[in-house]
Design a protein around this motif. Sequence first.
Motif, mmCIF file in Angstrom:
data_model
loop_
_atom_site.group_PDB
_atom_site.id
_atom_site.type_symbol
_atom_site.label_atom_id
_atom_site.label_comp_id
_atom_site.label_asym_id
_atom_site.label_seq_id
_atom_site.Cartn_x
_atom_site.Cartn_y
_atom_site.Cartn_z
ATOM 1 N N ASN A 1 0.841 -1.185 0.000
ATOM 2 C CA ASN A 1 0.000 0.000 0.000
ATOM 3 C C ASN A 1 0.880 1.240 0.000
ATOM 4 O OD1 ASN A 1 -1.901 1.986 0.380
ATOM 5 N ND2 ASN A 1 -2.629 1.247 2.364
ATOM 6 N N THR A 2 0.869 1.976 -1.111
ATOM 7 C CA THR A 2 1.686 3.187 -1.225
ATOM 8 C C THR A 2 0.909 4.452 -0.892
ATOM 9 O OG1 THR A 2 1.167 3.433 -3.589
ATOM 10 C CG2 THR A 2 3.102 2.101 -3.008
ATOM 11 N N THR A 3 -0.351 4.302 -0.450
ATOM 12 C CA THR A 3 -1.160 5.471 -0.134
ATOM 13 C C THR A 3 -0.991 5.850 1.341
ATOM 14 O OG1 THR A 3 -3.163 4.312 0.566
ATOM 15 C CG2 THR A 3 -2.827 4.592 -1.795
ATOM 16 N N GLY A 4 -1.624 6.929 1.718
ATOM 17 C CA GLY A 4 -1.556 7.397 3.100
ATOM 18 C C GLY A 4 -2.716 6.935 3.952
ATOM 19 N N ALA A 5 -3.515 5.976 3.473
ATOM 20 C CA ALA A 5 -4.669 5.474 4.222
ATOM 21 C C ALA A 5 -4.740 3.962 4.095
ATOM 22 C CB ALA A 5 -5.962 6.116 3.711
ATOM 23 N N ALA A 6 -5.445 3.332 5.015
ATOM 24 C CA ALA A 6 -5.648 1.884 4.920
ATOM 25 C C ALA A 6 -6.439 1.551 3.662
ATOM 26 C CB ALA A 6 -6.384 1.376 6.155
ATOM 27 N N ALA A 7 -6.229 0.350 3.153
ATOM 28 C CA ALA A 7 -6.897 -0.037 1.910
ATOM 29 C C ALA A 7 -7.292 -1.500 1.951
ATOM 30 C CB ALA A 7 -5.988 0.224 0.712
ATOM 31 N N GLU A 8 -8.292 -1.818 1.173
ATOM 32 C CA GLU A 8 -8.727 -3.181 0.946
ATOM 33 C C GLU A 8 -8.433 -3.515 -0.514
ATOM 34 O OE1 GLU A 8 -12.902 -5.816 0.931
ATOM 35 O OE2 GLU A 8 -12.885 -3.690 1.476
ATOM 36 N N VAL A 9 -8.039 -4.754 -0.769
ATOM 37 C CA VAL A 9 -7.730 -5.173 -2.136
ATOM 38 C C VAL A 9 -8.386 -6.518 -2.387
ATOM 39 C CG1 VAL A 9 -5.921 -5.781 -3.784
ATOM 40 C CG2 VAL A 9 -5.512 -4.000 -2.076
ATOM 41 N N PHE A 10 -8.988 -6.697 -3.548
ATOM 42 C CA PHE A 10 -9.426 -8.037 -3.909
ATOM 43 C C PHE A 10 -9.121 -8.314 -5.369
ATOM 44 C CE2 PHE A 10 -13.129 -5.245 -3.565
ATOM 45 C CZ PHE A 10 -13.741 -5.350 -4.799
ATOM 46 N N LEU A 11 -8.867 -9.584 -5.637
ATOM 47 C CA LEU A 11 -8.567 -10.068 -6.979
ATOM 48 C C LEU A 11 -9.838 -10.674 -7.537
ATOM 49 C CD1 LEU A 11 -6.415 -10.624 -9.162
ATOM 50 C CD2 LEU A 11 -5.988 -12.821 -8.017
ATOM 51 N N GLU A 12 -10.244 -10.190 -8.727
ATOM 52 C CA GLU A 12 -11.534 -10.607 -9.265
ATOM 53 C C GLU A 12 -11.454 -10.894 -10.750
ATOM 54 O OE1 GLU A 12 -14.395 -7.488 -8.934
ATOM 55 O OE2 GLU A 12 -13.362 -6.184 -10.355
ATOM 56 N N ASP A 13 -12.489 -11.566 -11.237
ATOM 57 C CA ASP A 13 -12.734 -11.675 -12.670
ATOM 58 C C ASP A 13 -13.373 -10.354 -13.089
ATOM 59 O OD1 ASP A 13 -14.145 -12.025 -15.140
ATOM 60 O OD2 ASP A 13 -14.077 -14.190 -14.861
ATOM 61 N N PRO A 14 -12.740 -9.572 -13.973
ATOM 62 C CA PRO A 14 -13.272 -8.244 -14.291
ATOM 63 C C PRO A 14 -14.608 -8.270 -15.021
ATOM 64 C CG PRO A 14 -11.423 -8.783 -15.721
ATOM 65 C CD PRO A 14 -11.481 -9.856 -14.675
ATOM 66 N N HIS A 15 -14.988 -9.426 -15.539
ATOM 67 C CA HIS A 15 -16.259 -9.505 -16.260
ATOM 68 C C HIS A 15 -17.398 -9.959 -15.343
ATOM 69 C CE1 HIS A 15 -13.937 -8.793 -19.858
ATOM 70 N NE2 HIS A 15 -13.201 -9.862 -19.629
ATOM 71 N N SER A 16 -17.211 -11.058 -14.619
ATOM 72 C CA SER A 16 -18.262 -11.563 -13.737
ATOM 73 C C SER A 16 -18.178 -10.960 -12.341
ATOM 74 C CB SER A 16 -18.144 -13.084 -13.611
ATOM 75 O OG SER A 16 -16.962 -13.451 -12.899
ATOM 76 N N HIS A 17 -17.020 -10.364 -12.010
ATOM 77 C CA HIS A 17 -16.745 -9.794 -10.695
ATOM 78 C C HIS A 17 -16.683 -10.858 -9.603
ATOM 79 C CE1 HIS A 17 -16.969 -5.785 -12.323
ATOM 80 N NE2 HIS A 17 -18.154 -6.053 -12.840
ATOM 81 N N ALA A 18 -16.539 -12.124 -10.001
ATOM 82 C CA ALA A 18 -16.301 -13.173 -9.011
ATOM 83 C C ALA A 18 -14.955 -12.923 -8.339
ATOM 84 C CB ALA A 18 -16.315 -14.542 -9.675
ATOM 85 N N VAL A 19 -14.915 -13.087 -7.023
ATOM 86 C CA VAL A 19 -13.724 -12.766 -6.234
ATOM 87 C C VAL A 19 -12.926 -14.034 -5.944
ATOM 88 C CG1 VAL A 19 -12.899 -11.814 -4.051
ATOM 89 C CG2 VAL A 19 -14.845 -10.764 -5.210
ATOM 90 N N PHE A 20 -11.614 -13.975 -6.196
ATOM 91 C CA PHE A 20 -10.715 -15.093 -5.931
ATOM 92 C C PHE A 20 -10.014 -14.957 -4.580
ATOM 93 C CE2 PHE A 20 -11.295 -15.068 -10.449
ATOM 94 C CZ PHE A 20 -11.329 -16.406 -10.813
ATOM 95 N N GLY A 21 -9.799 -13.751 -4.132
ATOM 96 C CA GLY A 21 -9.137 -13.549 -2.859
ATOM 97 C C GLY A 21 -9.164 -12.094 -2.461
ATOM 98 N N GLU A 22 -8.936 -11.850 -1.165
ATOM 99 C CA GLU A 22 -9.081 -10.501 -0.636
ATOM 100 C C GLU A 22 -8.149 -10.292 0.545
ATOM 101 O OE1 GLU A 22 -12.910 -9.994 1.029
ATOM 102 O OE2 GLU A 22 -12.644 -7.886 1.491
ATOM 103 N N VAL A 23 -7.671 -9.069 0.688
ATOM 104 C CA VAL A 23 -6.921 -8.670 1.877
ATOM 105 C C VAL A 23 -7.519 -7.360 2.367
ATOM 106 C CG1 VAL A 23 -4.688 -8.080 2.880
ATOM 107 C CG2 VAL A 23 -4.812 -9.749 1.018
#
Length: 398
Positions: A75-97
């Motif tokens: 995280n290179t920003t100045g605030a906490a962040a959430e990240v998830f890896l998804e299929d950009p078409h169906s938006h199905a999520v494979f994992g999240e932090v």
Amino acid sequence: MSRSGPGRRRALWSAGAVAVLGCLVGGLVAVLPGSHTHDGAASAVRRTGVEVSAGHCGRGWDAPASGLQVFALHNTTGAAAEVFLEDPHSHAVFGEVEDIGPGTTRELTVRLGKGAYAFTCVPEDTDAVTGPTVRIRTGRSGPAAAPVTEHDLIPPALAYQKWVAAGLDKVVRLTGTLRGAVDRGDLGAARAAWLPAHLQYERMGAAYDAFGDADGAINGIDAGLPDGVHDKDFTGFHRVEYGLWHHQSARRLRSPAGALLKAVTALRDSWAQARMDPAQLGLRAHEILENTVQFELTGRTDYGSGSNLATARANIDGTREVLSRLRPLLTSRYPELTDLEQALGSAGQLLDGLRHHGRWTPVGSLGRARREHVDAAFGDLVERLASVAALCDPRRTV
């Protein structure tokens, strides 16, 4: 109820994967077979540094390949962040932090195969940003699930609230029977009335957080009180339990029993104005049995009745009530839902076998083999319900 700590790592998994659960304290980590999330990981696992920011979300993933992947999300920003890896078409999520602090790096481990992928970065108080699409041409990916939104969770939460309202009516009625027996001086009848009232309250475990301070007054324990079980602030079901099974007189118990009835009645009367947080429903389903393992199967909440296993059985019933409301969301997202429901049934039958002639076996009287069997059954359920908590955690996408 327990709280999940910062930096939770989530990946969706199928049968054969192992969920490592730290009681939802310090993080939830899904570990796939053969994976490593510590330094010195196996060389077969590809490791990739990925930037988390509004301007360069996903930068660094330049050489996509199939197989087990470890992404070091920085995280290179100045605030906490959430990240998830998804299929950009169906938006199905494979994992999240979740909750990656400023300047912090956290890892996400997933198995990827043929398909399209993109990281979505959600910095705190900022709109979500989706990075570039990355394509993998070969291999088979791990499981993914469509994200759940808070809007999806509103109908099951409202249905559960309605069920709780009916349950609170029963708690008041049963507690009134308990109080009446104490007032008459019939302590045998009071002991017989205590357990049904307490179990009815225990079945509503997913609502405890919404009960607020009322839960502490109704179902609190003496931990942290200066005078322990003799402290003036030790109240509720367990205070009455202690008195009933430690030879206190009916006269001495009238005040605690009256205060308990007053507390459950006030909670019942105020419940129509209460609002459960729909976003917490999946987590609460997990916490019911997590708390069962921590408090009931250890005997920490036994104040003389020896009824911890009865409480554990009521907690199984309470968990099933939550899952029945979440089932429409889980059916298409959690392939092991039927197995979970069967495991809950088996655990219930196991506990039913520990009740003889209307009396429950105290936890401390279980033999070693039987104790291990019970612990294993509940440990398995807690792991399975961690998946429910992860899948039903709503994700902010805008």
